[in-house]
Design an enzyme around this catalytic site. Structure first.
Site, short mmCIF file in Angstrom:
data_model
loop_
_atom_site.label_atom_id
_atom_site.label_comp_id
_atom_site.label_asym_id
_atom_site.label_seq_id
_atom_site.Cartn_x
_atom_site.Cartn_y
_atom_site.Cartn_z
N SER A 177 57.89 37.89 33.94
CA SER A 177 57.44 38.02 32.55
C SER A 177 56.38 36.97 32.22
O SER A 177 56.37 36.42 31.13
CB SER A 177 58.63 37.82 31.61
OG SER A 177 59.26 36.59 31.95
N ASN A 210 52.08 35.99 32.53
CA ASN A 210 50.87 36.54 31.92
C ASN A 210 50.69 38.01 32.30
O ASN A 210 50.57 38.90 31.45
CB ASN A 210 49.71 35.68 32.43
CG ASN A 210 48.44 35.87 31.67
OD1 ASN A 210 47.37 35.96 32.27
ND2 ASN A 210 48.49 35.93 30.36
N LYS A 261 41.88 37.25 48.25
CA LYS A 261 40.76 37.06 47.31
C LYS A 261 40.91 35.76 46.52
O LYS A 261 39.92 35.16 46.09
CB LYS A 261 40.59 38.26 46.40
CG LYS A 261 41.84 38.63 45.58
CD LYS A 261 41.78 38.22 44.15
CE LYS A 261 43.14 38.20 43.52
NZ LYS A 261 43.16 38.04 42.09
N ASN A 309 41.98 30.62 39.51
CA ASN A 309 41.70 29.87 40.74
C ASN A 309 40.29 29.29 40.71
O ASN A 309 40.07 28.14 41.08
CB ASN A 309 41.87 30.79 41.95
CG ASN A 309 43.33 31.10 42.20
OD1 ASN A 309 44.08 30.28 42.71
ND2 ASN A 309 43.76 32.30 41.80
N GLN A 335 47.55 30.55 42.89
CA GLN A 335 47.90 31.12 44.19
C GLN A 335 46.93 30.72 45.31
O GLN A 335 47.32 30.60 46.46
CB GLN A 335 47.95 32.65 44.11
CG GLN A 335 49.29 33.21 43.69
CD GLN A 335 49.49 33.18 42.19
OE1 GLN A 335 48.54 33.40 41.44
NE2 GLN A 335 50.68 32.89 41.75
N1 NAD Z 1 47.63 36.83 35.36
C1 NAD Z 1 46.82 37.72 35.86
O1 NAD Z 1 45.76 37.97 35.32
C2 NAD Z 1 47.24 38.48 37.09
C3 NAD Z 1 46.59 39.67 37.36
C4 NAD Z 1 46.96 40.38 38.50
C5 NAD Z 1 47.98 39.88 39.31
N2 NAD Z 1 48.60 38.72 39.02
C6 NAD Z 1 49.68 38.28 39.91
O2 NAD Z 1 50.92 38.54 39.29
C7 NAD Z 1 51.91 37.61 39.73
C8 NAD Z 1 52.60 37.04 38.52
O3 NAD Z 1 51.66 36.31 37.75
P1 NAD Z 1 51.79 36.12 36.19
O4 NAD Z 1 50.39 35.94 35.71
O5 NAD Z 1 52.60 37.18 35.56
O6 NAD Z 1 52.65 34.77 36.12
P2 NAD Z 1 52.23 33.38 35.43
O7 NAD Z 1 51.62 32.48 36.43
O8 NAD Z 1 51.54 33.64 34.14
O9 NAD Z 1 53.63 32.79 34.95
C9 NAD Z 1 54.54 32.08 35.67
C10 NAD Z 1 55.84 32.86 35.63
O10 NAD Z 1 56.76 32.23 36.51
C11 NAD Z 1 57.99 32.09 35.86
N3 NAD Z 1 58.68 30.94 36.44
C12 NAD Z 1 58.42 29.64 36.25
N4 NAD Z 1 59.29 28.89 36.95
C13 NAD Z 1 60.11 29.76 37.60
C14 NAD Z 1 61.20 29.61 38.50
N5 NAD Z 1 61.62 28.43 38.88
N6 NAD Z 1 61.77 30.73 38.98
C15 NAD Z 1 61.33 31.94 38.64
N7 NAD Z 1 60.31 32.16 37.78
C16 NAD Z 1 59.71 31.06 37.28
C17 NAD Z 1 57.66 31.93 34.42
O11 NAD Z 1 58.73 32.28 33.60
C18 NAD Z 1 56.51 32.92 34.27
O12 NAD Z 1 57.02 34.20 34.00
C19 NAD Z 1 51.16 36.59 40.58
O13 NAD Z 1 51.32 36.91 41.94
C20 NAD Z 1 49.71 36.79 40.19
O14 NAD Z 1 48.83 36.48 41.24
C21 NAD Z 1 48.26 38.01 37.91
#
Ligand code: NAD
EC number: 1.1.1.8
Length: 350
Positions: free
Chosen positions: A12, A14, A205, A271, A299
């Site tokens: 949950s 971003n 990437k 990044n 990442q």
């Molecule tokens: N943000 C983007 O624009 C985007 C777009 C495409 C793909 N992604 C990928 O999606 C994946 C998730 O990214 P995001 O943007 O939703 O996350 P994020 O980096 O925004 O948020 C971090 C998440 O990790 C959780 N978290 C923190 N500590 C934790 C713990 N100890 N155990 C479990 N969860 C914990 C938090 O509650 C939060 O939900 C990543 O692999 C990212 O590369 C992100």
């Protein structure tokens, strides 16, 4: 699977919150999905309130996607076993460093016949070498996995600005169901079979984006960044061919998961932003991650370390100078200016 397929979103942040917004809206319009969507939330206290309570009362993830309302049928659940109970489709979307532990907690609770899709960009380095995240989930939970990757910066998707994305699924029926679950007029999905290639594009990437951020920090222009993107793409393709067991075709690199995601990440992603600040401030990557990202995770640097170890083991560092330079600059005090030397002397030019 149940007649009305139940969805559980695991994560949950971003991106997790942006995709929850889409899924919550789509399940209401479809006759094949249950209208309640459970979303597992890593519990945090924000201004004295539990994040799950805030989401379930105010319908907003105030920490990770502030300013956007989530549909009321998306229910935040802090306990992973309760969130996964009875689910037919799991959408995995959390930083890759947490996936192993979470799957261990979900083990034995997953319904037979359930399927999953991973939106996670990263790879994992275990005792047996590199592993794709979807493979880890498949092995730990025994479910069939697909992936979704593309040029999808979460905030822009939440703003409903047009973009494309790619689903990689070996199973055509699953590909169709997952497309119906997530496609909208402004989030257009292409389904391809080469799921490992789709997934590895999403991980690699981020390394290239760190290289692009270094060039921005050093004051280089768009031509240099275009060279980073092109040479980075060549290294991504070469690495995918080495690493993936199934077919790897350049056509997949022309989908949103390939070149499009690479371009957007090298211009807009976190990044790139942190790598630019790394050059300008001289601070360590971990320090900047803490200061600049409000709990979000980076990442690129971690993936560069995982990839570097594999290249070293296989004696292939020289063939991937950009990937190697990103790692060495982030973690081994190699001078940032070397990113340019590595472009000048790239094997592509020899
Ligand atoms: N943000 C983007 O624009 C985007 C777009 C495409 C793909 N992604 C990928 O999606 C994946 C998730 O990214 P995001 O943007 O939703 O996350 P994020 O980096 O925004 O948020 C971090 C998440 O990790 C959780 N978290 C923190 N500590 C934790 C713990 N100890 N155990 C479990 N969860 C914990 C938090 O509650 C939060 O939900 C990543 O692999 C990212 O590369 C992100």
């Amino acid at each position: 699977m149940s007649a009305l397929k139940k969805i559980c979103i695991v994560g949950s942040g971003n991106w997790g919150s942006a995709i929850a917004k889409i899924i919550g809206q789509n399940v209401r319009k479809s006759t094949q999905f249950d209208s309640t969507v459970k979303m597992w939330v890593y519990e945090e206290i924000i201004n004295g309130r539990k994040l799950t309570d805030i989401i379930n009362t105010d319908h907003e993830n105030v920490k990770y996607l502030p300013g956007y309302k989530l549909p009321e049928n998306v229910i935040a659940v802090p306990d992973i076993t309760e969130a996964s109970d009875g689910a037919d489709i799991f959408v995995f979307v959390l930083p890759h460093q947490f996936i192993g532990r979470l799957c261990d907690e979900m083990k034995n609770r997953v319904k037979p016949g359930a399927i999953g899709i991973s939106l996670i960009k990263g790879i994992d380095e275990g005792p047996d070498g590199l592993k794709l995240i979807s493979h880890i989930i498949r092995e730990k939970l025994g479910i069939e996995m697909s992936v979704l990757m593309g040029a999808n910066i979460a905030k822009e998707v939440a703003d409903e600005k047009f973009c494309e994305t790619t689903i990689g699924s070996k199973n055509k029926t699953h590909g169709k169901i997952l497309k119906e679950l997530m496609q909208t007029p402004n989030f257009r999905i292409t389904v391809v079979e080469e799921c490992d290639t789709v997934e590895i594009c999403g991980a690699l990437k981020n390394i290239v984006a760190v290289g692009a951020g270094f060039c921005d920090g050093l004051g280089y222009g768009d031509n240099t960044k275009a060279a980073v993107i092109r040479l980075g793409l060549m290294e991504m393709l070469a690495f995918a061919k080495l690493f993936c067991q199934g077919p790897v075709t350049s056509a997949t690199f022309l989908e949103s998961c390939g070149i499009a995601d690479l371009v957007t990440t090298c211009y807009g992603g976190r990044n790139r932003k942190v790598a630019e600040a790394f050059v300008k401030t001289g601070k360590a990557i971990e320090e900047l991650e803490g200061e600049m990202l409000n709990g979000q995770k980076l990442q690129g640097p971690q993936t560069s370390a995982e990839v570097y170890n594999v290249l070293k083991q296989r004696n292939l560092v020289d063939k991937f100078p950009l990937f190697a330079a990103v790692y060495q600059i982030c973690y081994q005090s190699r001078p940032v200016a070397d990113i340019i030397t590595c472009l000048q002397n790239h094997p592509e030019h020899m």
